[in-house]
Design an enzyme around this catalytic site. Sequence first.
Site, PDB file in Angstrom:
ATOM      1  CG  ASP A  66      -2.173   0.733   1.128  1.00 48.24           C
ATOM      2  OD1 ASP A  66      -2.201   1.455   0.470  1.00 48.24           O
ATOM      3  OD2 ASP A  66      -1.578   1.873   1.887  1.00 48.24           O
ATOM      4  CB  THR A  99      -1.858   5.001  -1.991  1.00 48.35           C
ATOM      5  OG1 THR A  99      -2.091   3.758  -2.157  1.00 48.35           O
ATOM      6  CG2 THR A  99      -3.044   5.987  -1.046  1.00 48.35           C
ATOM      7  CB  THR A 100       1.000   2.749  -5.498  1.00 45.88           C
ATOM      8  OG1 THR A 100       1.422   2.033  -4.489  1.00 45.88           O
ATOM      9  CG2 THR A 100       2.560   2.729  -6.418  1.00 45.88           C
ATOM     10  CG  ASP A 397      -6.188   0.091   0.220  1.00 45.77           C
ATOM     11  OD1 ASP A 397      -6.799   0.952   1.567  1.00 45.77           O
ATOM     12  OD2 ASP A 397      -5.784   0.266  -0.071  1.00 45.77           O
TER      13      ASP A 397
END
Length: 560
Positions: A66, A99-100, A397
């Site tokens: 994550d 998020t990445t 998530d």
Amino acid sequence: MQRGLPMQPTVVLLREGTDTSQGNPQLLSNISACLAISETLSSTLGPRGMDKLIVNERGEAQITNDGATILKLLDIVHPAARTLVDIARAQDAEVGDGTTSVVLLAAQILKEVRGYIEEGVSPHIIMKGFRKASQLATERIKAIQITVDKSDPEQFRSLLLKCAATSMSSKLIHSEKPFFSNMVVDAVQSLDPNDLDESLIGVKKIPGGGMQDSLLIRGVAFKKTFTYAGAEQQPKSFRDPLILSLNVELELKAEKDNAEVRVEAVKDYQAIVDAEWEIIYRKLEAIEKTGAKVVLSKLPIGDLATQWFADRNIFCAGRVPAADLRRVCQAVGGSVQSTCSDIAREHLGTCGRFDERQVGGERYNIFEECPKAQTCTLLLRGGAEQFIEEVERSLHDAVMVVKRAIRNGEVVAGGGAVEMDLSAHIRKHALSIPGKQQLILTAFAKALEIIPRQICDNAGLDSTDILNKLRMRHAAGNKWFGVDVDGPEGVRDNMEAFVWEPPLVKLNAISSATEAACLILSVDETVRNPQSEAQSPGPKAPPGAAARALRGRGRGMPRR
């Protein structure tokens, strides 16, 4: 004789040792720092992304892929690179997924314009182009997103399952996608549809067993609290019990240290002791009169009260965590009482079934079939503790993505399809603009291709070949074609393959990445105070303080 020109005095504005870096070299250095972070994260993207093992200073290991979690654990000190940490956290809090992607996008946007900065193009022209490109991307996503009909519950549930499965495809739990997708959708649908407060989904981690042993409790479950001997004599299962939640201490307290009570006779002392017992018995009798069969309290329930309840077939649990007690009230009804007197029926809750059950090596108190259940509990099982923690992060998530999908009801295709469509759209628009803005928009369009390219690289595919295929498909009007990491072709229609995501994930990622890139481009000087680098030893003592303290010692001050 000619008089010499007066020498200009040196003006020292900053403390000696202060590091000042400015101009283009500073800007390029900041971009390099951001690229270093994106290189660390890039291998975690997509369904074939790798995981990172991060060990902190205490030797505790965490395995995760994550983006927000990795950046939080890395403890980054570079001031410009911290901006990327902030946007990853914001993406995690707002949407939960992507998020990445947001970090890779921001870094790639900066990388594409690096050459223009070296050639002397003003950062303000670049920033203007970025904002225009971000606006075009936002409008395009809103134009192509597909709205799903919420009136058909089956169809809507299938949409939510697809969104949850897409979110999990890059996580450790991707092998159990159908199992966990159902669990996540059931969990979110059990919440109040107007509020969708994800904090009411409790997560309990129980080491041991396999992933498939994880349970969804449609109600509340919490670990058995600390109990005294009488607890084993209490009944452990009820049908339709009345439940009382308290914020009251039910135990005899020891006297305060050094307490002094003056009494004239022994019977006076006895009266004080009796009064204390009288008070606790009065509380217990008031609780029994309410008809409650399950008594929970935030504060301790002592051995006397535990045995007293056991004799009357009442179950009790003290020291219940505040978050769990709040969820119990949400599920069974009633409210937390801070006194034992005047408790009416409407203050009590009820549930269809209450059990104390063994789950793995722990005992859990479980409330099920709750009439007002707008909360639920996930009991996660797995071998290693780090593994269960990563499962929890993955499910968080997925919960956030499903929550957004319920709120909005729109979807776009994942797997790099949206990014390729936006890239083609912005490139096409760029050709209609004169001047430097055309170059900046083209650079932004190229930067968007980092997402499908990185998914290909991480899956071991030929990214150049697949991107060329995707460009050809999108030029022919097939807007939902994205990367296929499993098929022989390497590309497919991801909308038909049910790789779906809420458009909010993409909208938030592109706007955050653009803002972060503009922020980094607008900084051309960093001033670093040497003191801020050193560990602060605390404020300095005033001069002469030490001497005065020593003199005071000689005047009868007690020696330590």
